[in-house]
Motif scaffolding. Structure first.
Motif, mmCIF file in Angstrom:
data_model
loop_
_atom_site.group_PDB
_atom_site.id
_atom_site.type_symbol
_atom_site.label_atom_id
_atom_site.label_comp_id
_atom_site.label_asym_id
_atom_site.label_seq_id
_atom_site.Cartn_x
_atom_site.Cartn_y
_atom_site.Cartn_z
ATOM 1 N N CYS A 153 -10.580 -8.540 2.762
ATOM 2 C CA CYS A 153 -9.833 -8.923 1.604
ATOM 3 C C CYS A 153 -8.344 -7.692 1.474
ATOM 4 O O CYS A 153 -9.008 -6.912 1.443
ATOM 5 N N HIS A 154 -7.590 -8.441 1.066
ATOM 6 C CA HIS A 154 -6.943 -7.249 0.239
ATOM 7 C C HIS A 154 -6.522 -7.663 -0.817
ATOM 8 O O HIS A 154 -5.894 -9.017 -0.941
ATOM 9 N N ALA A 155 -5.187 -6.884 -1.391
ATOM 10 C CA ALA A 155 -4.794 -7.309 -2.486
ATOM 11 C C ALA A 155 -3.516 -6.346 -3.031
ATOM 12 O O ALA A 155 -3.708 -4.877 -2.566
ATOM 13 N N LYS A 156 -2.367 -6.626 -3.491
ATOM 14 C CA LYS A 156 -1.455 -5.517 -3.378
ATOM 15 C C LYS A 156 -0.783 -6.157 -4.845
ATOM 16 O O LYS A 156 -0.486 -6.888 -5.958
ATOM 17 N N THR A 157 -0.786 -4.730 -5.860
ATOM 18 C CA THR A 157 -0.044 -4.747 -7.020
ATOM 19 C C THR A 157 1.556 -4.182 -6.669
ATOM 20 O O THR A 157 1.305 -3.157 -5.897
ATOM 21 N N VAL A 158 1.742 -4.133 -8.248
ATOM 22 C CA VAL A 158 3.411 -2.849 -8.171
ATOM 23 C C VAL A 158 3.070 -1.292 -7.222
ATOM 24 O O VAL A 158 3.912 -1.189 -6.767
ATOM 25 N N TRP A 159 1.738 -0.910 -7.765
ATOM 26 C CA TRP A 159 1.614 0.731 -7.755
ATOM 27 C C TRP A 159 1.204 0.372 -5.988
ATOM 28 O O TRP A 159 0.750 1.911 -5.776
ATOM 29 N N HIS A 160 -0.475 -0.168 -5.589
ATOM 30 C CA HIS A 160 -1.264 0.265 -5.191
ATOM 31 C C HIS A 160 -1.463 -0.745 -4.180
ATOM 32 O O HIS A 160 -1.495 -1.786 -4.564
ATOM 33 N N ASP A 161 -2.119 -0.866 -2.919
ATOM 34 C CA ASP A 161 -2.636 -1.716 -2.146
ATOM 35 C C ASP A 161 -3.836 -1.485 -1.726
ATOM 36 O O ASP A 161 -4.985 -0.081 -1.840
ATOM 37 N N TYR A 162 -4.985 -2.221 -1.964
ATOM 38 C CA TYR A 162 -6.361 -2.265 -2.533
ATOM 39 C C TYR A 162 -6.639 -3.298 -0.746
ATOM 40 O O TYR A 162 -6.446 -4.194 -1.321
ATOM 41 N N TRP A 163 -8.372 -2.414 -0.821
ATOM 42 C CA TRP A 163 -8.620 -3.152 0.535
ATOM 43 C C TRP A 163 -10.146 -3.477 -0.011
ATOM 44 O O TRP A 163 -11.266 -2.370 -0.698
ATOM 45 N N GLY A 164 -11.600 -4.461 0.729
ATOM 46 C CA GLY A 164 -12.625 -4.681 0.746
ATOM 47 C C GLY A 164 -12.774 -3.669 1.384
ATOM 48 O O GLY A 164 -11.842 -3.399 2.493
#
Length: 114
Positions: A94-105
């Motif tokens: 799973c991946h989440a993208k914000t303006v500042w950062h990418d997050y991963w499960g």
């Protein structure tokens, strides 16, 4: 932002699985949520994603078989996978993208046997 996947497993070809990604933290900052997959020896591949406005994208190989969706009340993103094929075998992240950062499960294994 924290992402926790669940729902992976082993299934025979033609079967179905539903992956879930529970999201917590600064949810308001997320622009795009997606599912990637990585098989041994292969590059990480974007499978599907959904924007904050609800627009979706699917890689050609899963169009018509996979559906990405979200439940805002539960802060959860889903990937419904139908008519699974052996070539769908991979770790799904799973991946989440914000303006500042990418997050991963941490990833969940999906294994499809022929």
């Amino acid at each position: 932002v924290q992402l926790v996947e669940s729902g992976g497993g082993s299934v025979q070809a033609g079967g179905s699985l539903r992956l879930s990604c529970a999201v917590s933290g600064s949810i308001f900052s997320i622009n795009v949520m997606g599912w990637y997959r990585q098989a041994p020896g292969n590059q990480r591949e974007l499978v599907a994603d959904i924007t904050s406005s609800g627009s979706t994208y699917y890689v050609d190989s899963v169009k018509g078989r996979f559906t990405i969706s979200r439940d805002s009340a539960k802060n959860t993103v889903y990937l419904q996978m139908n008519t699974l094929k052996p070539e769908d075998t991979a770790v799904y992240l799973c991946h989440a993208k914000t303006v500042w950062h990418d997050y991963w499960g941490q990833g969940t294994q999906v294994t499809v046997s022929s």
